[in-house]
Design a protein around this motif. Structure first.
Motif, PDB file in Angstrom:
ATOM      1  N   ASN A  82      -6.480  -2.989  42.827  1.00 17.95           N
ATOM      2  CA  ASN A  82      -7.747  -2.630  43.464  1.00 17.95           C
ATOM      3  C   ASN A  82      -7.905  -1.116  43.509  1.00 17.95           C
ATOM      4  O   ASN A  82      -7.694  -0.484  44.540  1.00 17.95           O
ATOM      5  N   GLU A  92     -17.816  -8.456  47.045  1.00 15.94           N
ATOM      6  CA  GLU A  92     -17.528  -7.886  45.722  1.00 15.94           C
ATOM      7  C   GLU A  92     -18.828  -7.427  45.086  1.00 15.94           C
ATOM      8  O   GLU A  92     -19.910  -7.875  45.455  1.00 15.94           O
ATOM      9  N   THR A 118     -17.425  -4.883  36.943  1.00 20.55           N
ATOM     10  CA  THR A 118     -17.043  -5.674  38.104  1.00 20.55           C
ATOM     11  C   THR A 118     -16.004  -4.933  38.945  1.00 20.55           C
ATOM     12  O   THR A 118     -15.165  -4.209  38.410  1.00 20.55           O
ATOM     13  N   SER A 123     -13.848  -6.564  40.622  1.00 20.07           N
ATOM     14  CA  SER A 123     -12.609  -7.336  40.505  1.00 20.07           C
ATOM     15  C   SER A 123     -11.712  -6.637  39.497  1.00 20.07           C
ATOM     16  O   SER A 123     -12.171  -5.822  38.705  1.00 20.07           O
ATOM     17  N   HIS A 126     -13.770  -3.097  33.904  1.00 26.40           N
ATOM     18  CA  HIS A 126     -13.208  -3.097  35.254  1.00 26.40           C
ATOM     19  C   HIS A 126     -12.092  -2.070  35.338  1.00 26.40           C
ATOM     20  O   HIS A 126     -11.642  -1.543  34.327  1.00 26.40           O
ATOM     21  N   GLY A 186     -15.654  -1.493  44.518  1.00 25.41           N
ATOM     22  CA  GLY A 186     -15.256  -2.893  44.417  1.00 25.41           C
ATOM     23  C   GLY A 186     -14.015  -3.118  45.242  1.00 25.41           C
ATOM     24  O   GLY A 186     -13.311  -2.169  45.595  1.00 25.41           O
ATOM     25  N   THR A 198      -8.710  -7.509  43.236  1.00 30.44           N
ATOM     26  CA  THR A 198      -8.316  -8.888  42.978  1.00 30.44           C
ATOM     27  C   THR A 198      -7.057  -9.269  43.726  1.00 30.44           C
ATOM     28  O   THR A 198      -6.013  -8.632  43.557  1.00 30.44           O
ATOM     29  N   ARG A 216      -9.808 -14.446  44.789  1.00 33.78           N
ATOM     30  CA  ARG A 216     -11.179 -14.124  45.155  1.00 33.78           C
ATOM     31  C   ARG A 216     -12.063 -13.740  43.969  1.00 33.78           C
ATOM     32  O   ARG A 216     -13.284 -13.649  44.111  1.00 33.78           O
ATOM     33  N   SER A 217     -11.482 -13.531  42.788  1.00 35.83           N
ATOM     34  CA  SER A 217     -12.283 -12.982  41.688  1.00 35.83           C
ATOM     35  C   SER A 217     -13.363 -13.943  41.229  1.00 35.83           C
ATOM     36  O   SER A 217     -14.475 -13.528  40.911  1.00 35.83           O
ATOM     37  N   GLY A 269     -16.139 -12.413  43.098  1.00 36.44           N
ATOM     38  CA  GLY A 269     -16.488 -11.511  42.000  1.00 36.44           C
ATOM     39  C   GLY A 269     -17.524 -12.105  41.061  1.00 36.44           C
ATOM     40  O   GLY A 269     -18.484 -11.441  40.657  1.00 36.44           O
TER      41      GLY A 269
END
Ligand code: FES
Ligand code: FES
Lengths: 166, 789
Positions: B225, B484, B500, B502, B532, B541, B544, B548-549, B553
Motif C-alpha cells: 500500500n 478504494e 487503481t 489496490s 497501480h 488509494g 491490498t 479487499r481488492s 477496489g
C-alpha cells in the motif's frame, strides 16, 4: 580485482569481481540479469537456480571465480529473443503456476532439470519430491506440480529446448 | 460469458514478464550513483546502549556514512506509529511506546536496528557494519506472552505498566455468564495460536533517491500500500511533505500482510539518501527478514463453549493474551481485537459471546497482520471448540455444526458483525460430497491395515473481508478510511487505462481488473491496462490486504465506469443528433433506441477528445472519470474445508492425504486465479498447523531464524487439493464479490488439528503438530488408556 570469463546465455562475458562474489551477484549486479532471484541466505529456497554446464545449481552457493570457462543458462536465456517461449515457461503460464513470480525463474530452471534427470512422464509424487529445494510461498505448489507435468510432456513433443552445453 | 469476461479463467497478463525473468522487483531497480545500506542490529533481546563507536567503521574502504539514532533524533525524524486506537475496558487509550527507526537508549528485540552503514557496495557496507562498536549492557528480557504481565517481569516500556498495552473486551459478560450457568455441557480448551513468520519469498527492500534541485524524495519499496506508506512517512515520521515524496511499489514478490506496514528501513533509506546526496538501497537478507518482518498470530487463549443437552450453543467465553512484540507495528492493535473478537460467532447462531483480550509487549519482533489476521485465530478457537464439544457429547461433528448454523440473513451477531448473505449448509453439504465422507470409514479401516491412524477434520469458517466501511472502522478506532479509488482513462483511440489504489503482489489484478473493464465496455481485453503501485500516477488509494481488492477496489472501478458510460452517452447523443435518454450502450456500441443509428466505442472516444460535435460550454471534452468507493458493509466469505490425515502410530508423522475446500466467495471474476488463492492459503494454514513456528528461547533469542530451522511448507508436505465453490452474492458491493485471498489460511489450521486429534483420540496437540508433538500426544493417550484399563 581478479577477472572471470564465462558464457552466459550463449554470450561470452567477463568481469572483474571480488573474490567473495557469488555467481548470483555476478549475474544480477554485473550482468544486470535480474531474473535470477535471491530468497534466502542458507541455500534453501531455490529462487536462484540456474544451469551450469547443463545442470541445475543454486547460484547463491557458487563463487563466480570458480566458474571460469563455464557455460551458464539463466531464465533470460531460455527462449530466443522474440522467439517462442520454452515449453516449460509456457506450461507455467497455462497452468497458473505462478502468482507473485518471485520463485518462478528458479522453479522453471529446476523443472527443466527434473525433466533432464527423470524424463517426460512425471508423476505427482516424483515432482513433489524433486521440488524439495524450491520454496514457493504463494501457490501451495498445486499448480506448479501441474505446470511441471504438462511442461515435461510438452518438452518431449516440441522444439528442442535451449540448453547450455554439457 | 465471453472468453475474457467475468467468470472466465483468463491466463494472466502479468505472467509473460515473470516467466521470462523480466519482472522488476525493488532490488532489480538500479539508480545512477546508488549506494548500499547495511544495518547494525542488536544481538540482545533487551539491553541498554552505553555507547556506539563508529570511528573504525568510518575509516573502512568505500564507507560513505555511518548513522545512528542520535543523529536521527537530531534531524527530528519522527517515530513509527500504530494507526488504530484501541481503548481498554476501563476507557483508557492503548499504551503506545515510542518506536524510533534507530534505537536510542535501549534495544528491545534481537534485530532492533541501532545504526546504518552506507557504502559503495554491499560487501563494503557489511564489512564496516561489523566494525561498528556498540557497547551494550544486557538486561533481562521477556519473550513469553503468557509471562509478560507477571509480577516481576522485565518492564519493557515506561508507558505500559505490566507490559500491558490494552485490556479490551467485547460482548456482554453478565449475559454470557448467565448462559453458562444454565448450560448442560461446557467444553473448555487451552489454545496456543503459534507465532509465524510471513516469509514472502522476495525479502523486503527499499531504494531511496533525493533530488536536491526539486527537494523531492522517491522511494521504491516492497509495499502492499504505497499511498499509506507515503502518508505515514510524511505526516507522522515527518520525512517530507506528501507532495515532495513519491512511493513506488513495483513488482512485489508476495506480501501476506508483512508488506503492509511502515518499517524502520524505508524511513532510514530516505533519510540517508538526503544526507549523503546519493540513492541508498537496502535489501534484507533472509535472516534479517526473520528478525524484522512483522510476525503473525501468537495468541494464548482459554476458551469455553456452553451448550444445551441437544448440542445447541448457548454462549462462548474467550480470554486471550495477544503478543504484539517489542513495538506496536502499523495496524497491530486492530488484529487481536476488531479482526478477531468480531468473528467469534463463526457460522453459528450464538446468543451470547464475551471476549477479553490483553495485548502485551515482549522482547520479540513486532507482531501484526499475517494472511487472515485475527480471523484465523478466531476460526481456530471456534472450530476447535465445536469439534471437541461434538466429540464430548457424542454428536457427529458436522451434525452439531448444522444444528447451530445461521440460516437466515441478515444476521446480527452479538459481536458487532451483521452477516448479510451466506448458505453454510450448502458449502458443508457440497464439501462432504466432494470429500466422500461416506467412504471415510472404509478408508480408515484400510489405513489401519497399514499401521496408519486415519482421521477426518472439519473447519466451517467465516471471515470478514472487503475491508471496510470507513465510518464503521472509524468508530472502532481506525486512523484511516478504508474505501478504494479508481480512475478510468479512456484514450482517444478507445483503449483504456485503469489506475487503481489496490496493489497486486501475486493476486493478478492486471488480469482480473481488465476482465471487468473489457466485459463492461465491450472492448477487447488486450485494450485495457491496469496501472497501480505508484503515488505519482495513481490518486490516493488504500492498498491490498484483507481480501479487499475485488470487493472494494473493483467496485470503485465499476463506479468510475458508470460515470464513463454516462459521459460517453452524452458524446454519442451529440454525434448522432439524438436525445441523451434515447442512447443505449451495449457490447461496445451506442445506438439510438428505435433506430438503426449507431456509433462504435472507438468513435465515441475519439469524439470525446476532438470535441467537434459539441461545444465546450455544453460538455467538457475528454473521457476520464474517477471514483472513490466506500463499501456499505464488510463481506462475509465462508465455506467448509475437510482434511483427512494419516498418522504413523510409530513416529507420529502426519501426512495430509485428502483436502477438500468448498468456499462461497460470491461472484468470481477468474476461477483460475481464485483457486490459486485458495491453494496458497491452504498451504500457509497447513504450514501453521504442521510445520511452522517462530520459537523464542527464554532470553528472547529467535531460535528458528532461518529456513534451516523454520520449516516452510514444501511441495512434498502438501497434497493436491479438491476445490469447489458455492455462491451467494454479497449485497454490499455492486459486483457481489466477497473476497478469496485469506480463506485457506483461515480455514486450514483447525481442519488439520481436528483431523489429527480425530486420528489419535487425544485433544492435546499443539501447533505445529510436528512428528514429535503428535508422537508425544499418542504416548500420553496410550498411558491414559492403560491407566484406565
Ligand atoms: S537464494 Fe539460493 S537457495 Fe535461496
Ligand atoms: S509465486 Fe510467489 S513465491 Fe512462488
Amino acid at each position: 580485482m581478479p577477472s572471470v570469463s564465462m558464457t552466459v546465455n550463449g554470450k561470452a562475458v567477463s568481469g572483474n569481481v571480488e573474490e567473495r562474489t557469488l555467481l548470483v551477484q555476478f549475474l544480477r549486479e554485473h550482468l544486470r540479469l535480474t531474473g535470477t532471484h535471491v530468497g534466502c541466505d542458507t541455500s534453501q529456497c531455490g529462487a536462484c537456480v540456474v544451469h551450469v554446464d547443463g545442470k541445475s545449481v543454486k547460484s547463491c552457493t557458487l563463487l563466480a571465480l570458480a566458474l571460469e570457462g563455464a557455460n551458464v543458462l539463466t531464465i533470460e536465456g531460455l527462449a530466443e529473443p522474440n522467439g517462442p517461449l520454452h515449453p516449460m515457461q509456457e506450461a507455467f503460464r497455462q497452468n497458473h503456476g505462478l502468482q507473485c513470480g518471485y520463485c518462478t525463474p528458479g522453479m522453471i530452471m529446476s523443472a527443466i532439470d527434473i525433466v533432464r534427470r527423470k524424463g517426460h512422464e512425471l508423476d505427482e509424487r516424483t515432482i513433489r519430491e524433486e521440488l524439495d529445494g524450491n520454496i514457493c510461498r504463494c501457490t501451495g505448489y498445486h499448480n506448479i506440480v501441474k505446470s511441471i507435468a504438462a511442461g515435461a510432456k510438452a518438452m518431449a513433443q516440441g522444439g528442442a529446448p535451449r540448453q547450455a552445453a554439457e | 460469458m465471453s472468453a475474457t469476461g467475468i467468470g472466465a479463467p483468463v491466463r494472466r497478463k502479468e505472467d509473460l514478464r515473470f516467466i521470462t525473468g523480466k519482472g522488476q522487483y525493488t532490488d532489480d531497480v538500479v539508480r545512477p550513483g546508488e549506494t548500499r545500506a547495511v544495518f547494525v542490529r542488536s544481538p540482545h533481546a533487551r539491553a541498554r546502549i552505553k555507547s556506539i563507536d563508529v570511528s573504525a567503521a568510518m575509516s573502512m574502504p568505500g564507507v560513505i556514512a555511518v548513522l545512528t539514532g542520535a543523529e536521527l533524533a537530531n534531524d527530528k525524524i519522527g517515530n513509527l506509529i500504530c494507526g488504530w486506537m484501541i481503548h481498554s475496558k476501563d476507557g483508557s487509550p492503548m499504551k503506545m511506546a515510542p518506536h524510533p527507526a534507530l534505537a536510542t537508549g535501549t534495544v528491545n528485540h534481537v534485530g532492533d536496528a541501532v545504526a546504518v552503514v552506507v557504502a559503495e557496495t554491499k560487501g563494503q557496507a557489511r564489512d564496516a557494519a561489523d566494525q561498528v562498536k556498540v557497547d551494550y549492557e544486557p538486561l533481562p528480557a521477556v519473550a513469553d506472552p503468557a509471562k509478560a504481565q507477571e509480577h516481576g517481569a522485565q518492564q519493557i516500556h515506561e508507558v505500559a505498566p505490566n507490559n500491558t498495552i490494552y485490556q479490551w473486551h467485547l460482548g456482554d459478560a453478565k449475559a454470557t455468564d448467565a448462559a453458562f450457568a444454565s448450560a448442560k455441557h461446557v467444553t473448555r480448551l487451552d489454545i496456543v495460536n503459534n507465532r509465524l513468520v510471513p516469509n514472502a519469498i522476495e525479502p523486503r527492500a527499499a531504494l531511496a533517491e533525493y533530488d536536491a534541485g526539486a527537494d523531492h524524495l522517491t522511494l521504491w519499496n516492497t509495499s502492499q500500500n504505497p499511498h499509506v506508506a507515503r502518508l505515514v512517512i510524511a505526516a507522522f515520521v515527518g520525512m517530507a511533505p506528501e507532495h515532495k515524496l513519491r512511493v513506488i511499489a513495483p513488482d512485489v514478490g508476495g506480501g501476506f500482510g508483512s508488506k503492509i506496514f511502515i518499517y524502520p528501513e524505508e524511513v532510514i533509506c530516505l533519510w540517508a539518501a538526503r544526507k549523503v546526496g546519493r540513492p541508498v538501497k537496502w535489501t534484507a537478507e533472509r535472516s534479517e527478514s526473520f528478525l524484522t518482518d512483522a510476525h503473525g498470530r501468537d495468541h494464548v487463549t482459554h476458551a469455553e463453549l456452553a451448550l444445551d443437552g441437544e448440542g445447541k450453543i448457548l454462549a462462548l467465553r474467550v480470554k486471550t493474551i495477544a503478543n504484539l512484540g517489542a513495538y506496536m507495528s502499523t495496524f497491530s492493535s486492530s488484529i487481536p481485537t476488531y479482526l478477531y473478537g468480531t468473528l467469534l460467532s463463526g457460522q453459528y447462531n450464538i446468543p451470547q459471546i464475551y471476549c477479553e483480550v490483553d495485548a502485551v509487549y515482549t522482547n520479540t519482533v513486532p507482531v501484526d497482520a499475517y494472511r487472515g489476521a485475527g480471523r484465523p485465530e478466531a476460526t481456530f478457537v471456534v472450530e476447535r471448540l465445536v469439534e471437541v464439544a461434538a466429540r464430548e457429547m457424542g454428536i457427529d461433528p458436522p451434525e452439531l455444526r448444522k444444528r447451530n448454523f445461521i440460516k437466515s440473513f441478515p444476521h446480527q451477531t452479538p459481536v458487532i458483525m451483521n452477516y448479510d448473505a451466506g448458505d453454510y449448509q450448502a458449502s458443508l453439504r457440497k464439501a462432504m460430497e466432494l470429500a466422500d465422507v461416506k467412504g471415510f470409514g472404509r478408508r480408515k479401516r484400510e489405513a489401519a491395515r497399514h499401521g496408519k491412524l486415519r482421521g477426518i477434520g472439519y473447519s466451517t469458517y467465516i471471515e470478514a473481508c472487503g475491508i471496510a466501511p470507513s465510518q464503521a472502522v472509524g468508530s472502532l478506532g481506525a486512523g484511516v478510511g478504508l474505501w478504494e479509488s479508481a480512475e478510468v482513462r479512456v484514450n482517444p483511440t478507445g483503449t483504456v487505462e485503469v489506475l487503481t489504489g489496490s496493489h497486486a503482489h501475486g493476486q493478478g489484478h492486471e488480469t482480473t481488473f481488465a476482465q471487468l473493464v473489457s466485459e463492461r465496455l465491450g472492448i477487447p481485453f488486450e485494450n485495457v491496462s491496469i496501472v497501480h503501485g505508484d503515488t505519482d500516477k495513481v490518486q490516493f488509494g488504500m492498498g491490498t490486504y484483507g481480501s479487499r481488492s475485488g470487493a472494494v477496489g473493483m467496485s470503485a472501478i465499476v463506479k468510475a465506469l458508470d460515470k464513463i458510460e454516462a459521459k460517453a452517452k452524452k458524446v454519442a447523443a451529440h454525434m448522432m443528433e439524438a436525445a441523451e435518454n434515447d442512447i443505449e450502450f451495449k457490447d461496445g456500441k451506442f445506438t439510438v433506441a428505435g433506430t438503426d443509428k449507431s456509433a462504435a466505442w472507438g468513435d465515441v472516444a475519439l469524439n470525446a477528445y476532438i470535441a467537434h460535435k459539441f461545444s465546450g460550454q455544453e460538455l467538457e471534452p475528454g473521457l476520464k472519470e474517477t471514483s472513490f468507493y466506500d463499501p456499505t458493509n464488510f463481506t462475509f466469505p465462508a465455506g467448509c474445508h475437510i482434511c483427512e490425515v494419516e498418522v504413523d502410530a510409530d513416529t507420529g508423522n502426519t501426512e495430509i492425504v485428502n483436502w477438500t475446500a468448498v468456499d462461497d466467495f460470491g461472484t468470481v471474476i477468474n476461477p483460475m486465479i481464485v483457486e490459486g488463492q485458495v491453494h496458497g492459503g491452504i498451504a500457509q494454514g497447513v504450514g501453521q498447523a504442521l510445520l511452522e513456528g517462530a520459537v523464542y528461547d527464554k532470553d528472547g533469542q529467535l531460535v528458528s531464524g532461518s529456513f534451516m530451522d523454520y520449516s516452510m511448507p514444501r511441495a512434498h508436505n502438501l497434497p493436491s487439493f479438491t476445490i469447489g465453490l458455492t455462491e451467494t452474492k454479497s449485497p454490499s458491493n455492486p459486483l457481489g464479490i466477497k473476497g478469496c485471498g485469506e480463506a485457506g489460511a483461515i480455514a486450514a489450521p483447525a481442519a488439520v488439528i481436528n483431523a489429527i486429534t480425530d486420528a489419535i483420540g487425544s485433544e492435546q496437540v499443539l501447533m505445529p503438530a510436528t512428528a514429535s508433538t503428535v508422537w508425544a500426544a499418542l504416548e500420553r493417550a496410550n498411558v491414559a488408556r492403560q491407566a484406565a484399563e
